[in-house]
Design an enzyme around this catalytic site. Structure first.
Site, short mmCIF file in Angstrom:
data_model
loop_
_atom_site.label_atom_id
_atom_site.label_comp_id
_atom_site.label_asym_id
_atom_site.label_seq_id
_atom_site.Cartn_x
_atom_site.Cartn_y
_atom_site.Cartn_z
N ASP A 65 0.83 -1.20 0.00
CA ASP A 65 0.00 0.00 0.00
C ASP A 65 0.87 1.25 0.00
O ASP A 65 0.60 2.22 -0.72
CB ASP A 65 -0.93 -0.03 1.21
CG ASP A 65 -1.77 1.22 1.33
OD1 ASP A 65 -2.42 1.60 0.35
OD2 ASP A 65 -1.78 1.84 2.42
N GLU A 137 -2.06 -5.21 -3.67
CA GLU A 137 -1.09 -4.48 -2.85
C GLU A 137 -0.02 -5.40 -2.30
O GLU A 137 1.17 -5.03 -2.22
CB GLU A 137 -1.81 -3.74 -1.73
CG GLU A 137 -2.71 -2.62 -2.22
CD GLU A 137 -3.47 -1.93 -1.11
OE1 GLU A 137 -3.94 -0.81 -1.34
OE2 GLU A 137 -3.60 -2.51 0.00
#
Length: 252
Positions: A65, A137
């Site tokens: 992320d 992610e």
């Protein structure tokens, strides 16, 4: 033992045979990165419901992320030298949102490679938008650990088009782009219609058409209405030659 008794047992053993996992090299080709440490990719594909000694993708998701946010911000900053902070922030939010991550994972066909517990498999986990976004992610975090920031950014630039922004481009959001195109033609605002809903309530799948007056509709599929609408708008824009077909470009 007669042949009649053996046949049901053979059939039973066949039914119990483990699911054959697709070759990870195919996934690596779609992602555009060859892993030196395949254990990282395996962990990035492992949901907590199936985690064992190697662990699940959760820590890699946390890292990915942050890598995604940095790489996209880096790309936008370089591509838009005259954009102010507010414009850059808006574009960043549009590119790194959960729906975008899920769409990238779907384009990579991540679902067929996921390691899921039985409950998640039967609950449609391979097509669950939230799981796909998390895994996207996690894969980016795994690439960062495997080969560093430059390798992760190269993958992100291709998948999220962070470096493909121009001063004349207001958004990489397909719905916004489609609306801007229709308005530029003097046409009514595009509409979206659900043509099919499948799957259980906790893991639905939507087929949605993006409709613009006088143009053949675009069809999108997703685990939420919003994601399916984005994919429908993207499909229409690609057909009209207004949006780059990332999958086709990757094969060239």
């Amino acid at each position: 033992m007669d042949a009649g008794a053996e046949a049901p047992r053979s059939a039973s053993r066949a039914r119990r045979a483990p699911r054959r996992r697709p070759d990870l090299s195919l996934l690596e080709e779609r992602i555009g990165h060859r892993f030196a440490d395949h254990g990282l990719l395996t962990r990035a594909l492992t949901h907590v419901s199936a985690a064992s000694g190697a662990g699940s993708y959760q820590r890699l998701e946390f890292l990915g992320d942050r890598v995604l946010g940095l790489a996209v911000a880096d790309g936008l900053y370089a591509a838009l030298p005259r954009a102010d902070e507010g414009d850059l922030s808006r574009r960043l939010s549009g590119l790194v949102r959960r729906e975008s991550c899920a769409a990238v994972a779907a384009a990579w066909d991540v679902g067929t490679h996921l390691h899921l517990g039985g409950g998640e498999v039967h609950g449609g986990g391979r097509h669950n938008a939230a799981i796909l976004a998390d895994v996207c992610e996690a894969i980016l975090g795994a690439i960062f650990l495997d080969a560093g920031y430059a390798a992760a950014k190269a993958v992100i630039d291709r998948a999220f088009a962070a470096g493909d922004q121009t001063e004349g481009t207001r958004s990489r959001d397909p719905k916004s782009a489609l609306q801007e195109w229709a308005q530029g033609k003097g046409w009514p605002t595009p509409t979206y219609a659900v043509v099919e809903r499948a799957g259980p309530d906790h893991a639905p799948s939507f087929r949605i058409e993006a409709r613009v007056a006088g143009v053949e509709p675009g069809l999108g599929v997703g685990g939420s209405k919003r994601l399916a609408e984005q994919e429908a708008a993207r499909a229409l824009l690609i057909r009209e030659g207004l949006w780059a077909d990332d999958a086709a470009a990757a094969q060239e």
